[in-house]
Motif scaffolding. Structure first.
Motif, PDB file in Angstrom:
ATOM      1  N   THR A 168      32.088  47.494  34.297  1.00 44.23           N
ATOM      2  CA  THR A 168      31.178  47.216  35.411  1.00 44.23           C
ATOM      3  C   THR A 168      30.199  46.102  35.060  1.00 44.23           C
ATOM      4  O   THR A 168      29.790  45.315  35.912  1.00 44.23           O
ATOM      5  CB  THR A 168      30.391  48.494  35.774  1.00 44.23           C
ATOM      6  OG1 THR A 168      31.318  49.569  35.964  1.00 44.23           O
ATOM      7  CG2 THR A 168      29.595  48.299  37.051  1.00 44.23           C
ATOM      8  N   GLY A 169      29.822  46.044  33.782  1.00 41.48           N
ATOM      9  CA  GLY A 169      28.881  45.017  33.342  1.00 41.48           C
ATOM     10  C   GLY A 169      27.445  45.523  33.381  1.00 41.48           C
ATOM     11  O   GLY A 169      27.155  46.674  33.735  1.00 41.48           O
ATOM     12  N   ARG A 170      26.538  44.662  33.028  1.00 42.00           N
ATOM     13  CA  ARG A 170      25.124  45.015  32.993  1.00 42.00           C
ATOM     14  C   ARG A 170      24.542  45.011  34.410  1.00 42.00           C
ATOM     15  O   ARG A 170      24.708  44.061  35.162  1.00 42.00           O
ATOM     16  CB  ARG A 170      24.347  44.018  32.121  1.00 42.00           C
ATOM     17  CG  ARG A 170      24.760  44.030  30.654  1.00 42.00           C
ATOM     18  CD  ARG A 170      24.257  42.775  29.939  1.00 42.00           C
ATOM     19  NE  ARG A 170      22.804  42.716  29.927  1.00 42.00           N
ATOM     20  CZ  ARG A 170      22.046  43.175  28.936  1.00 42.00           C
ATOM     21  NH1 ARG A 170      22.616  43.729  27.862  1.00 42.00           N
ATOM     22  NH2 ARG A 170      20.727  43.073  28.977  1.00 42.00           N
ATOM     23  N   LEU A 171      23.858  46.109  34.749  1.00 34.23           N
ATOM     24  CA  LEU A 171      23.192  46.202  36.050  1.00 34.23           C
ATOM     25  C   LEU A 171      21.692  46.056  35.830  1.00 34.23           C
ATOM     26  O   LEU A 171      21.069  46.894  35.177  1.00 34.23           O
ATOM     27  CB  LEU A 171      23.492  47.545  36.717  1.00 34.23           C
ATOM     28  CG  LEU A 171      24.945  47.840  37.077  1.00 34.23           C
ATOM     29  CD1 LEU A 171      25.054  49.227  37.692  1.00 34.23           C
ATOM     30  CD2 LEU A 171      25.484  46.799  38.045  1.00 34.23           C
ATOM     31  N   GLU A 202      27.201  59.359  29.191  1.00 31.96           N
ATOM     32  CA  GLU A 202      27.682  59.477  27.807  1.00 31.96           C
ATOM     33  C   GLU A 202      27.068  58.335  26.995  1.00 31.96           C
ATOM     34  O   GLU A 202      25.848  58.183  26.984  1.00 31.96           O
ATOM     35  CB  GLU A 202      29.208  59.464  27.792  1.00 31.96           C
ATOM     36  CG  GLU A 202      29.818  60.689  28.477  1.00 31.96           C
ATOM     37  CD  GLU A 202      31.324  60.724  28.418  1.00 31.96           C
ATOM     38  OE1 GLU A 202      31.936  59.792  27.853  1.00 31.96           O
ATOM     39  OE2 GLU A 202      31.900  61.689  28.953  1.00 31.96           O
ATOM     40  N   THR A 203      27.893  57.551  26.331  1.00 31.23           N
ATOM     41  CA  THR A 203      27.379  56.419  25.566  1.00 31.23           C
ATOM     42  C   THR A 203      26.885  55.356  26.535  1.00 31.23           C
ATOM     43  O   THR A 203      27.674  54.757  27.254  1.00 31.23           O
ATOM     44  CB  THR A 203      28.480  55.842  24.668  1.00 31.23           C
ATOM     45  OG1 THR A 203      28.945  56.877  23.805  1.00 31.23           O
ATOM     46  CG2 THR A 203      27.963  54.680  23.850  1.00 31.23           C
ATOM     47  N   ALA A 204      25.557  55.137  26.564  1.00 30.41           N
ATOM     48  CA  ALA A 204      25.001  54.199  27.544  1.00 30.41           C
ATOM     49  C   ALA A 204      23.566  53.883  27.171  1.00 30.41           C
ATOM     50  O   ALA A 204      22.965  54.507  26.292  1.00 30.41           O
ATOM     51  CB  ALA A 204      25.058  54.806  28.945  1.00 30.41           C
ATOM     52  N   ARG A 205      23.014  52.874  27.898  1.00 33.60           N
ATOM     53  CA  ARG A 205      21.588  52.566  27.765  1.00 33.60           C
ATOM     54  C   ARG A 205      20.998  52.490  29.169  1.00 33.60           C
ATOM     55  O   ARG A 205      21.465  51.709  30.001  1.00 33.60           O
ATOM     56  CB  ARG A 205      21.375  51.253  27.009  1.00 33.60           C
ATOM     57  CG  ARG A 205      19.890  50.880  26.848  1.00 33.60           C
ATOM     58  CD  ARG A 205      19.699  49.624  26.024  1.00 33.60           C
ATOM     59  NE  ARG A 205      20.046  49.835  24.644  1.00 33.60           N
ATOM     60  CZ  ARG A 205      19.223  50.314  23.705  1.00 33.60           C
ATOM     61  NH1 ARG A 205      18.009  50.667  24.046  1.00 33.60           N
ATOM     62  NH2 ARG A 205      19.619  50.445  22.469  1.00 33.60           N
ATOM     63  N   GLY A 245      28.329  58.375  40.605  1.00 36.51           N
ATOM     64  CA  GLY A 245      29.360  58.764  39.655  1.00 36.51           C
ATOM     65  C   GLY A 245      28.717  59.095  38.328  1.00 36.51           C
ATOM     66  O   GLY A 245      27.626  59.673  38.280  1.00 36.51           O
ATOM     67  N   SER A 246      29.372  58.682  37.227  1.00 37.25           N
ATOM     68  CA  SER A 246      28.846  58.900  35.888  1.00 37.25           C
ATOM     69  C   SER A 246      28.647  57.555  35.201  1.00 37.25           C
ATOM     70  O   SER A 246      29.062  56.509  35.700  1.00 37.25           O
ATOM     71  CB  SER A 246      29.814  59.769  35.070  1.00 37.25           C
ATOM     72  OG  SER A 246      29.952  61.057  35.649  1.00 37.25           O
ATOM     73  N   VAL A 247      27.980  57.597  34.050  1.00 38.21           N
ATOM     74  CA  VAL A 247      27.823  56.403  33.218  1.00 38.21           C
ATOM     75  C   VAL A 247      28.534  56.684  31.900  1.00 38.21           C
ATOM     76  O   VAL A 247      28.170  57.615  31.171  1.00 38.21           O
ATOM     77  CB  VAL A 247      26.336  56.070  32.980  1.00 38.21           C
ATOM     78  CG1 VAL A 247      26.217  54.800  32.132  1.00 38.21           C
ATOM     79  CG2 VAL A 247      25.598  55.891  34.302  1.00 38.21           C
ATOM     80  N   TYR A 248      29.567  55.855  31.631  1.00 41.73           N
ATOM     81  CA  TYR A 248      30.378  56.082  30.430  1.00 41.73           C
ATOM     82  C   TYR A 248      30.126  54.990  29.399  1.00 41.73           C
ATOM     83  O   TYR A 248      29.205  54.176  29.536  1.00 41.73           O
ATOM     84  CB  TYR A 248      31.855  56.140  30.816  1.00 41.73           C
ATOM     85  CG  TYR A 248      32.208  57.354  31.648  1.00 41.73           C
ATOM     86  CD1 TYR A 248      32.003  58.635  31.155  1.00 41.73           C
ATOM     87  CD2 TYR A 248      32.735  57.221  32.945  1.00 41.73           C
ATOM     88  CE1 TYR A 248      32.310  59.749  31.918  1.00 41.73           C
ATOM     89  CE2 TYR A 248      33.043  58.331  33.717  1.00 41.73           C
ATOM     90  CZ  TYR A 248      32.829  59.598  33.189  1.00 41.73           C
ATOM     91  OH  TYR A 248      33.132  60.694  33.943  1.00 41.73           O
ATOM     92  N   SER A 249      30.962  54.974  28.379  1.00 43.22           N
ATOM     93  CA  SER A 249      30.794  54.102  27.219  1.00 43.22           C
ATOM     94  C   SER A 249      30.542  52.650  27.631  1.00 43.22           C
ATOM     95  O   SER A 249      31.279  52.074  28.424  1.00 43.22           O
ATOM     96  CB  SER A 249      32.043  54.180  26.329  1.00 43.22           C
ATOM     97  OG  SER A 249      31.902  53.332  25.219  1.00 43.22           O
ATOM     98  N   GLY A 250      29.477  52.086  27.080  1.00 41.99           N
ATOM     99  CA  GLY A 250      29.152  50.693  27.341  1.00 41.99           C
ATOM    100  C   GLY A 250      28.351  50.465  28.597  1.00 41.99           C
ATOM    101  O   GLY A 250      27.986  49.326  28.902  1.00 41.99           O
ATOM    102  N   ASN A 263      24.717  60.621  19.643  1.00 43.19           N
ATOM    103  CA  ASN A 263      23.490  59.899  19.297  1.00 43.19           C
ATOM    104  C   ASN A 263      23.561  58.419  19.639  1.00 43.19           C
ATOM    105  O   ASN A 263      22.836  57.605  19.064  1.00 43.19           O
ATOM    106  CB  ASN A 263      23.142  60.075  17.809  1.00 43.19           C
ATOM    107  CG  ASN A 263      22.388  61.373  17.564  1.00 43.19           C
ATOM    108  OD1 ASN A 263      21.489  61.733  18.324  1.00 43.19           O
ATOM    109  ND2 ASN A 263      22.789  62.093  16.530  1.00 43.19           N
ATOM    110  N   ASP A 264      24.432  58.045  20.591  1.00 42.49           N
ATOM    111  CA  ASP A 264      24.498  56.645  21.008  1.00 42.49           C
ATOM    112  C   ASP A 264      24.194  56.498  22.504  1.00 42.49           C
ATOM    113  O   ASP A 264      24.646  55.581  23.151  1.00 42.49           O
ATOM    114  CB  ASP A 264      25.862  56.025  20.674  1.00 42.49           C
ATOM    115  CG  ASP A 264      27.023  56.910  21.102  1.00 42.49           C
ATOM    116  OD1 ASP A 264      26.764  57.922  21.794  1.00 42.49           O
ATOM    117  OD2 ASP A 264      28.169  56.599  20.736  1.00 42.49           O
ATOM    118  N   CYS A 265      23.408  57.455  23.032  1.00 36.77           N
ATOM    119  CA  CYS A 265      22.887  57.349  24.396  1.00 36.77           C
ATOM    120  C   CYS A 265      21.381  57.092  24.284  1.00 36.77           C
ATOM    121  O   CYS A 265      20.663  57.870  23.639  1.00 36.77           O
ATOM    122  CB  CYS A 265      23.147  58.633  25.188  1.00 36.77           C
ATOM    123  SG  CYS A 265      22.377  58.640  26.826  1.00 36.77           S
TER     124      CYS A 265
END
Length: 675
Positions: free
Chosen positions: A415-418, A449-452, A428-433, A469-471
């Motif tokens: 999806t890229g950076r929002l 999950e893995t997200a910022r 929906g959900s937020v997944y890896s990256g 530990n990567d959220c």
């Protein structure tokens, strides 16, 4: 709380009523409050007033009631409470202030409720209360002097504190009957002796009058004529009271004559007077004259066409947890949608008191226009329209409409950076990256999950977050969700969930874990305002580290405050120096435009206010972390060994399992107190 044996049945009932009404019962769920005190706090919460003003176990329920009623009328009773007035005294003061009577002028700190009542009634009847508004008189003496003033008698004959109230009464009755009371108005005579002399004088007077008129004196000598007409409600009501006394006969003519003497000419209730006399309604207070009260105009008000009552607190689950899944985060509005209409204040309607005088009515109070952003006011000056499609919020009397980016799919690295100036709502959900940055709120309907996630406002993850530990979550407001597992959270507001496991949390607010199955397990929790959880740790003694109060984030905040304060002081000094130069030019007879002077003073005042506001924030932050924090770490279920609690840098290691405890500071040590 409900299972605590200290609570009585009536107290439990008040708590249940509060829960059913959707109130914050924690305000009064304290065994130190009796059920009557709880009722007063609950009623205040229900009416949305600031109950913190009177939610004090030291106040009686009647004192609480008077403060609550005063808040409805914007009357401040706290100065009188500080002076020692309570219960019925506060009621009399409140009623006087409500009628705008100058009660303060005559109030003495040593007066009791009935004394204040006599002063208030005297002021209502526009009497010279200076004659008896003295602490040296008891309330019954005050009453006798007031009754004499009402009938325009020379009360100075008996306004002597050495007379008992019974002696005063005998002298007053003699004056009312037109007797020469000098023959018995002596302090040496008892009230009984005075009465005998008064009746004797009355009998002699009646006999003489009857002989002159050729009437039989016997019946007239037995007749008494005792009644009281009292004026209340600031001259808007008159009541008649006829005491039952053997031989007391009051005629309609007596009532009308007294009304005429008092110049009461409007609103006389002739049927009530006839009923009083014909049915001999003794010992009853009967309304015999009533004016028309002035009707204050209705205040201006806003009619909203969007919901303002979206639940800020999610619905509770059966186990006491919180339903984050079904909460409505905000209200959406469309461009040009009508969001509010202002209804202007109405004009008041004049009234008339029982003396026939016009009572001028006040017009209603206009409200200030709504402030905020994202809306426009229509040409009519009262209709508010949305300027965009976006999220509607009404906070602190401000309308805030901001852009909303709606994402109807999952957010991933693909999806890229929002990055959005506004709010992001992901269905929906937020997944890896996944990466989302928003100046407003971020709402995720499912999982993360893995997200910022970086939000200027709140972050809500309805189903929860689970990672390795990567959220990473940052919020300028609150962070909430059903659960957080191995998440890294930094927030200025509270962090709330039904369970939190192996997460690293750093917040200026509070960490709250709800529900009987809720658990705070593992990881590092740093919360300036404290921790409130059901269970802490587990039977496997997994290390759980809690730090509250003056954490590293707190220290950093203090440093930022210090830098901001230094800058404000420098700015203020520059402005003041500029102001002095301007004044010097004025002194040198040089013309300075008024606008320039006004701007200089306004800038200095604004900067001074900014400095005061900053100091208030610093003080508030310090108060959060002093030793008087009520419940810095509260465990409502079980706390297991292996947990480490640090309060204001003072460390405590829990070695064994405990149940329902609070960890707090006492004499620079962390101690456990049973809930």
């Amino acid at each position: 709380m409900m299972e605590n044996a200290e609570y009585q049945k009536a107290q439990n009932q008040e708590i249940k009523l509060g829960i059913e009404e959707g109130l914050d019962v924690s305000v009064y769920s304290n065994p130190e409050f009796n059920w009557l005190q709880m009722e007063q706090i609950r009623m205040g919460l229900k009416d949305k007033i600031d109950v913190s003003v009177y939610a004090n176990p030291d106040y009686s329920f009647d004192t609480m009631r008077q403060i609550r009623l005063s808040l409805y009328s914007a009357i401040d009773l706290m100065p009188y409470l500080d002076r020692g007035f309570t219960d019925d005294s506060l009621e009399e003061i409140r009623l006087a202030l409500l009628d705008k009577l100058p009660i303060d002028k005559w109030l003495d700190d040593n007066m009791c409720g009935p004394q204040i009542h006599e002063v208030r009634i005297g002021l209502c009847e526009q009497l010279d209360v200076s004659v008896y508004s003295d602490i040296k008189y008891n309330w019954m003496q005050m009453q006798e002097i007031r009754l004499g003033l009402e009938k325009k008698l020379n009360v100075f004959i008996y306004a002597n504190r050495l007379y008992s109230c019974q002696q005063m009464k005998e002298i007053r009755l003699g004056l009312e009957a037109g007797l020469d009371v000098s023959s018995y108005s002596s302090l040496v005579l008892s009230a009984t002796d005075m009465k005998k002399k008064r009746l004797s004088l009355l009998s002699d007077k009646t006999t003489k009058t009857s002989i002159v008129n050729g009437r039989e004196p016997l019946l007239d000598s037995l007749r008494k004529n005792e009644f009281v007409i009292s004026i209340e409600d600031n001259g808007n009501k008159a009541y008649a009271y006829i005491p039952w006394v053997p031989g007391n006969i009051v005629m309609k003519e007596d009532i009308y004559h007294d009304l005429e003497r008092r110049e009461i000419v409007f609103g006389i209730k002739h049927e009530a007077i006839s009923d009083l006399i014909d049915k001999k309604r003794m010992n009853e207070k009967i309304l015999i004259a009533e004016g028309i009260p002035a009707q204050r105009g209705s205040d201006g008000w806003f009619e909203f066409f969007v919901r303002l009552d979206l639940p800020r607190i999610p619905a509770p689950l059966p186990d006491g947890g919180v339903d984050y899944v079904n909460i409505e985060a905000f209200e959406m509005v469309d461009k040009d949608e009508k969001i509010a209409v202002y209804h202007r204040a109405g004009k008041g309607t004049d009234g008339k008191n029982i003396y026939g005088e016009t009572i001028h009515a006040d017009n209603g109070t206009e409200k200030k226009p709504l402030r905020g952003e994202g809306f426009v006011i229509a040409p009519d000056g009262v209709t508010y329209l949305s300027r965009m499609n976006g999220k509607f919020e009404y906070v602190n009397d401000r309308i805030i409409i901001t852009n909303v980016l709606v994402v109807n799919e999952d957010v991933t690295a693909v999806t890229g950076r929002l990055e959005v100036d506004g709010t992001v709502h992901v269905f929906g959900s937020v997944y890896s990256g996944g990466y989302i940055k928003a100046s407003g709120d971020i709402i995720i309907e499912h999982n993360v999950e893995t997200a910022r996630l970086i939000a200027g406002g709140n972050v809500m993850i309805k189903k929860g977050s689970c990672s390795k530990n990567d959220c990473f979550i940052e919020a300028g407001g609150e962070v909430s969700g059903s659960f957080f597992e191995a998440a890294n959270i930094k927030a200025r507001g509270n962090v709330k969930a039904n369970y939190i496991m192996k997460s690293n949390i750093n917040t200026m607010g509070k960490v709250i874990v709800s529900g009987s199955k809720g658990v705070l397990l593992g990881g590092t929790i740093c919360a300036v305002r404290g921790v409130d959880t059901y269970n802490l740790g587990n039977s496997s003694h997994i290390k759980t580290y809690l730090e509250v109060g003056r954490t590293e984030l707190y220290q950093k905040e203090q440093e930022e405050y210090a830098e901001r304060r230094e800058k404000l002081l420098n700015d203020l000094m520059i402005l003041e120096q500029g102001g002095k130069r301007v004044l010097q030019r004025v002194t040198a007879d040089k013309e300075i435009p008024r606008d320039t002077l006004r701007r200089v003073h306004a800038n200095i005042a604004a900067k001074s206010q900014e400095l005061a506001d900053l100091d208030a924030e610093v003080s508030k932050l310090a108060n959060m972390t002093d030793q008087n924090m009520n419940m810095p770490v509260c465990v409502r279920g079980r706390a297991y060994g292996g947990s480490i609690i640090v309060i204001n840098a003072i460390k405590y290691m829990l070695s064994s399992e405990v149940y329902r405890v609070v960890f707090k500071l006492r004499n620079k040590q962390v101690v456990m107190v049973t809930l």
